[in-house]
Design an enzyme around this catalytic site. Structure first.
Site, PDB file in Angstrom:
ATOM      1  N   LYS A 130       3.078 -27.964  51.584  1.00  8.98           N
ATOM      2  CA  LYS A 130       2.390 -28.251  52.845  1.00  8.98           C
ATOM      3  C   LYS A 130       2.170 -29.769  52.962  1.00  8.98           C
ATOM      4  CE  LYS A 130      -1.949 -26.806  55.107  1.00  8.98           C
ATOM      5  NZ  LYS A 130      -3.234 -26.124  54.915  1.00  8.98           N
ATOM      6  N   SER A 205      -3.531 -23.322  59.122  1.00  8.36           N
ATOM      7  CA  SER A 205      -2.816 -24.567  59.223  1.00  8.36           C
ATOM      8  C   SER A 205      -1.523 -24.614  58.416  1.00  8.36           C
ATOM      9  CB  SER A 205      -3.727 -25.711  58.780  1.00  8.36           C
ATOM     10  OG  SER A 205      -4.139 -25.541  57.444  1.00  8.36           O
ATOM     11  N   SER A 229      -6.401 -20.737  56.378  1.00  8.25           N
ATOM     12  CA  SER A 229      -5.169 -21.527  56.522  1.00  8.25           C
ATOM     13  C   SER A 229      -4.039 -21.107  55.601  1.00  8.25           C
ATOM     14  CB  SER A 229      -5.459 -23.014  56.316  1.00  8.25           C
ATOM     15  OG  SER A 229      -6.032 -23.552  57.481  1.00  8.25           O
TER      16      SER A 229
END
Ligand SMILES: *[C@@H]1O[C@H](CO)[C@@H](O)[C@H](O)[C@H]1NC(C)=O
Ligand SMILES: *[C@@H]1O[C@H](CO)[C@@H](O)[C@H](O)[C@H]1NC(C)=O
Ligand SMILES: CC(=O)N[C@H]1CO[C@H](CO)[C@@H](O)[C@@H]1O
Length: 529
Positions: A130, A205, A229
């Site tokens: 990420k 996210s 997330s």
């Protein structure tokens, strides 16, 4: 307690405002090509269908070279990323060089396979990361336009540990702006799509991470979770993800930094396509802290106590759980009872109705020195120059803001925060914590929906901004959760649910995940006919 008139007004106002915004957004984005109906190519290379731990074994045994595996994943990313926009910066050339070094090391290793397995359990296996995690030499922006060009100079601890275990990062993946929304969209990298339906969100996210994993462009990845997330994107994309008990995996060297008490609620953990990879990944990511968990304890699922809560009991902020998700949770209950001979007890915890208020309240509490969290508008802005959300809203309407509507709305919400910390909400959290800790103990496992419905179309989260409360409440309660996929629904979209255990009992939810993968088939190829 009845809802106050003020609160009711707040709910309706926010719904009305987001409705108007959505219409505006549709109008503004009318030029973008419709992606609905297009389908991802199916997975053809069998190497892409091997769990990471098995891949590592094959590489160690020289049944396949690391270069071949890394090349297979590069090819797949190049094939699917034009559809998804999930990987925002790659390091393919370096990865291939590192893979060649791995193959050389294995050629020269004389200590045998066990030595390599012990020292380098993920040797030669590709990894995706990420973008909000520091990965040396790669961008670290979380989609904030003014951070364009910011490059990480170190590796975040879990990333460093995965590299030290032999994993080879192929690139970094898209997030929501500042990681504070459940759609992976920002004005630096654009919009990421869901591989099962390109017209739908991958969640956020960690949306780029989940999208590329589900598309078989990655086999293992790294996510972080302060309100869902990891779990929401894993749910929307039909893969596995684990929100570790907080305080086990380090959250250092991520952007944005936490402030106030947020560090207590943020957890990093693995995201992957195969349940068997979860535990070995967590063991690596936790480093020396793995000893806080009972990862070596063999779990006898028949001896666990199981509970199921089908919904939050009717919160005014969240939407009702859809029929297909209620049904699939019922089927999980039936399967566990049939397979294990256990009784899954349905329970009700009425205080879950306050999930959103509890998350919202605790996220804005000051730290133990009385220092409040960094204002969101400050994070949105440039150093020393906070963003002015009202001004950004006007600019946005003219199509000229550097910020997404989601971030602007959060800024506006912060600017118009009406209420101070409510003693009532704090009390509800304390009671709920007591109830759940007591219910779960050291051997209890709870089934809870991940979200009220399957992946919605792009931008629709603006209309249902509070549905993340299903995941967010478990951050504030500090419990470990494994997100498990449960096949596809009638529209071809992934179903799933959260498996929750008591603090530090991560091994229980990971063991249930392995069982549910067997029972429900786990990840499905989004390109399959
Ligand atoms: C967007 O960000 C860039 C880079 O930080 C800046 O130069 C530009 O003025 C910003 N645009 C607006 C409309 O704020
Ligand atoms: C172990 O946990 C402590 C406390 O939560 C944390 O400060 C430290 O960074 C963690 N270590 C690793 C290797 O994650
Ligand atoms: C669709 C989209 O905006 N893709 C962008 C993602 O980010 C890379 C790297 O900045 C751009 O090159 C793409 O255009």
């Amino acid at each position: 307690m009845a809802l106050s008139g003020l609160e009711r007004a707040q709910v309706w106002l926010s719904k009305a405002v987001t409705g108007v915004l959505l219409i505006l957004l549709r109008f503004l984005s009318r030029g973008s090509p419709a992606e609905t109906g297009k389908k991802l190519p199916p997975v053809r290379d069998p190497l892409l269908l091997v769990p990471a731990t098995q891949l590592a074994k094959k590489i160690r045994r020289k049944e396949v070279s690391s270069v071949e595996v890394v090349q297979a994943y590069i090819n797949r990313i190049q094939e699917v990323n034009p559809f998804l926009n999930a990987v925002v910066k790659d390091r393919f050339a370096s990865a291939l060089q590192e893979a060649a070094q791995v193959d050389k090391l294995i050629e020269e290793e004389t200590g045998g396979e066990e030595v390599l397995e012990d020292r380098l359990p993920l040797l030669g296996v590709p990894l995706s990361v990420k973008e909000s995690f520091s990965l040396q030499g790669m961008p670290l922006t979380t989609g904030v336009v003014s951070r364009r060009g910011v490059v990480a100079s170190v590796d975040a601890p879990p990333v460093a540990l995965l590299k030290r275990a032999g994993a080879i990062p192929l690139g970094v993946t898209n997030t929501s702006e500042l990681c504070m929304w459940f759609e992976a969209h920002n004005h630096l990298y654009g919009l990421t799509r869901n591989p099962y339906d390109l017209g739908r969100i991958p969640g956020g996210s960690s949306g780029g991470e989940a999208s590329i994993l589900a598309a078989a462009g990655a086999v293992i990845g790294v996510g972080s979770d302060i309100g869902g997330s990891i779990r929401m994107p894993c749910f929307f994309n039909g893969i596995f993800g684990h929100k570790t008990t907080p305080g086990v995996v380090s959250s250092d060297s991520q952007y944005p930094p936490t402030s106030g008490r947020q560090g207590e609620y943020l957890s990093s953990g693995p995201m992957c396509r195969y349940a068997q990879d979860l535990l070995p990944l967590l063991r690596v990511m936790a480093g020396a802290n793995a000893s806080m968990l009972s990862l070596d304890t063999k779990v006898d699922l028949k001896k666990l106590r199981f509970f199921s809560i089908p919904h939050d009991g009717g919160c005014v902020w969240t939407n009702p759980v859809s029929r297909e998700l209620l049904d699939v949770q019922r089927r999980v209950v039936q399967r566990l009872e049939a397979d294990l001979g256990v009784k899954v007890q349905q329970v009700a915890l009425p205080r879950l109705r306050y999930s959103f208020q509890i998350w919202d309240t605790y996220m804005s509490l000051p730290d133990k020195d009385g220092k409040p969290p960094l204002p969101f508008s400050e994070l949105m802005g440039e150093p020393g120059r906070p963003a002015w959300p009202f001004w950004e809203l006007l600019k946005w309407m003219l199509g000229r803001s550097n910020h997404t509507m989601a971030a602007i709305s959060l800024g506006l919400l912060e600017a118009t925060r009406w209420s101070k910390t409510s003693a009532f909400v704090v009390q509800q959290k304390e009671e709920l914590q007591r109830e759940l800790d007591q219910l779960l103990g050291p051997d209890g496992v709870l089934l809870y929906p991940s979200h009220p419905r399957v992946a919605p179309p792009h931008h629709h989260p603006l209309l249902r901004p509070f549905d993340f409360a299903y995941t967010g409440i478990l951050n504030i309660l500090g419990l470990p959760v494994t997100q498990c996929p449960l096949g596809l629904g009638p529209e071809g979209l992934p179903l799933g649910l959260q498996v929750v255990a008591g603090r530090l009992q991560d091994h229980l939810t990971l063991a249930v995940a392995v069982h549910l993968e067997k029972a429900f088939g786990g990840w499905r190829d989004p390109g399959a006919e």
